[in-house]
Enzyme design. Structure first.
Site, mmCIF file in Angstrom:
data_model
loop_
_atom_site.group_PDB
_atom_site.id
_atom_site.type_symbol
_atom_site.label_atom_id
_atom_site.label_comp_id
_atom_site.label_asym_id
_atom_site.label_seq_id
_atom_site.Cartn_x
_atom_site.Cartn_y
_atom_site.Cartn_z
ATOM 1 N N TRP A 139 0.795 -1.233 0.000
ATOM 2 C CA TRP A 139 0.000 0.000 0.000
ATOM 3 C C TRP A 139 0.827 1.283 0.000
ATOM 4 O O TRP A 139 0.352 2.328 -0.423
ATOM 5 C CB TRP A 139 -0.991 0.044 1.174
ATOM 6 N N ASP A 140 2.079 1.232 0.411
ATOM 7 C CA ASP A 140 2.854 2.471 0.559
ATOM 8 C C ASP A 140 4.266 2.309 0.001
ATOM 9 O O ASP A 140 5.233 2.795 0.595
ATOM 10 C CB ASP A 140 2.910 2.849 2.045
ATOM 11 N N LEU A 141 4.382 1.661 -1.162
ATOM 12 C CA LEU A 141 5.718 1.354 -1.683
ATOM 13 C C LEU A 141 6.254 2.496 -2.553
ATOM 14 O O LEU A 141 6.382 2.392 -3.766
ATOM 15 C CB LEU A 141 5.722 0.042 -2.469
ATOM 16 N N HIS A 142 6.578 3.596 -1.882
ATOM 17 C CA HIS A 142 7.280 4.703 -2.537
ATOM 18 C C HIS A 142 8.782 4.507 -2.352
ATOM 19 O O HIS A 142 9.237 3.608 -1.633
ATOM 20 C CB HIS A 142 6.805 6.046 -1.985
ATOM 21 N N ASN A 153 10.551 3.966 0.977
ATOM 22 C CA ASN A 153 10.253 2.709 1.653
ATOM 23 C C ASN A 153 10.905 1.516 0.966
ATOM 24 O O ASN A 153 10.479 0.372 1.141
ATOM 25 C CB ASN A 153 8.745 2.488 1.765
#
Length: 274
Positions: free
Chosen positions: A173-176, A179
Site C-alpha cells: 500500500w505504501d511502496l514509494h 520505503n
C-alpha cells in the site's frame, strides 16, 4: 513517551544493545541494535493504528521475500525486531540517476509481494473503496473548481466499476522510493508496509508520482502494471481510485486545491491532454 519506555523493556527482554541514535517517525520509534550473537538488527516500537496494525502479519507472510525480515514480534504491543538494512540508501538515490531503473525495482518488488495471498483479518480494499465512494458527494460540495469536481467524479466512476471485485492479494500500500532500502542479502528490499487485502492495481500510484514528471506517467503505469501482470483496465481503474483516495484526504484536510500531480495522473489515465 510510551515508545521510549517500551524500547527499554524490549532492549532488555530480547538482549539487545543500542548501536546508534534512534529515528522517530509519525507512527514509530526505530533503534539500531545489536543482538546477543553480534548480528545487527532494528528495534521498531509502533504507535498502533489502523494502518500499522497489520505490519507484522504481512512481514511474517512474506517471510523476507522482497521485504525486510521480521525477527521477533510482541503481539501485545506490536513491537518488532527487524533485519537491519542500510537506512542511508533509499531507492530515491537511484531514481535521481535513472527513473526507469527505479520503477523497474519497484515493479519487481510488487510482483513478489502481491504474489502472496492476504492473511485473514487484514483490512480489505473493498471496504475502503466503499467508504471512498460514500465520501465523494460531501467532497464534491467542498470543491470550488469545476474541473476538479469533474475529475473527482470520473475517478469515482472508474473505482465504482471495480469496487465489487476488490481482490485478495497481500498489498504493501505504501511502496514509494523512501520505503525501499538497500539490503545485504538483496540489492533492494521493501520496508514499512501498511498492508491491505486487495487488487495489485491499487499499488501502482506511489511509483508513478515519485520524482513526478507528467511525460513519464504512461510508461511508468505500463511498466508497473506489466510487472504485477494486471489487466490494464482494472489497473487503470484502481489507480484512479488511489488518486481519488488522495484527493479525498486533501479535501478532509481543508486544502483549497487538489494536488496537481494527482490530477495530472488522472488526466493521463483518462486519456485527456494535460
Amino acid at each position: 513517551m510510551i515508545e521510549t519506555v517500551l524500547a527499554e523493556r524490549f532492549l532488555d527482554r530480547w538482549q539487545l544493545r543500542r548501536t546508534g541514535p534512534g529515528m522517530r517517525g509519525m507512527t514509530a520509534l526505530v533503534l539500531p541494535v545489536e543482538r546477543a550473537d553480534g548480528s545487527a538488527a532494528v528495534l521498531k516500537v509502533l504507535v498502533p493504528d489502523e494502518e500499522t496494525a497489520g505490519e507484522p502479519v504481512a512481514l511474517r507472510a512474506w517471510g523476507g521475500d522482497g521485504c525486510v525480515r521480521l525477527l521477533e514480534h510482541d503481539a501485545d504491543t506490536g513491537t518488532m525486531l527487524l533485519e537491519r538494512l542500510d537506512e542511508r540508501r533509499h531507492l530515491s538515490a537511484l531514481a535521481r540517476q535513472d527513473a526507469r531503473a527505479a520503477v523497474t525495482v519497484v515493479g519487481g518488488l510488487l510482483a513478489r509481494l502481491t504474489a502472496v495471498a492476504a492473511p485473514a483479518g487484514l483490512r480489505g480494499l473493498g471496504e475502503i473503496a466503499a467508504g471512498m465512494l460514500e465520501s465523494v458527494p460531501s467532497a464534491l460540495a467542498r470543491l470550488a473548481d469545476d474541473g476538479e469536481r469533474r475529475l473527482l467524479r470520473d475517478c469515482a466512476a472508474a473505482l465504482a466499476e471495480v469496487a465489487g471485485e476488490p481482490g485478495d492479494r497481500l498489498l504493501h500500500w505504501d511502496l514509494h522510493y523512501e520505503n525501499v532500502l538497500a539490503g545485504g542479502r538483496e540489492p533492494w528490499l521493501a520496508i514499512d508496509p501498511k498492508p491491505l487485502s486487495g487488487d495489485p492495481g491499487f499499488e501502482l500510484l506511489p511509483a508513478i508520482v515519485n520524482g513526478f514528471r507528467v511525460e513519464e506517467v504512461r510508461w511508468r503505469f505500463e511498466s508497473l502494471a506489466e510487472a504485477v501482470a494486471a489487466d490494464r483496465e482494472r489497473a487503470r481503474a484502481w489507480t484512479l481510485g488511489r488518486v481519488l483516495q488522495n484527493c479525498l484526504w486533501d479535501v478532509e484536510d481543508g486544502e483549497e486545491r487538489l494536488e496537481e500531480r494527482q490530477l495530472a495522473v488522472a488526466e493521463v489515465l483518462l486519456g485527456r491532454p494535460v
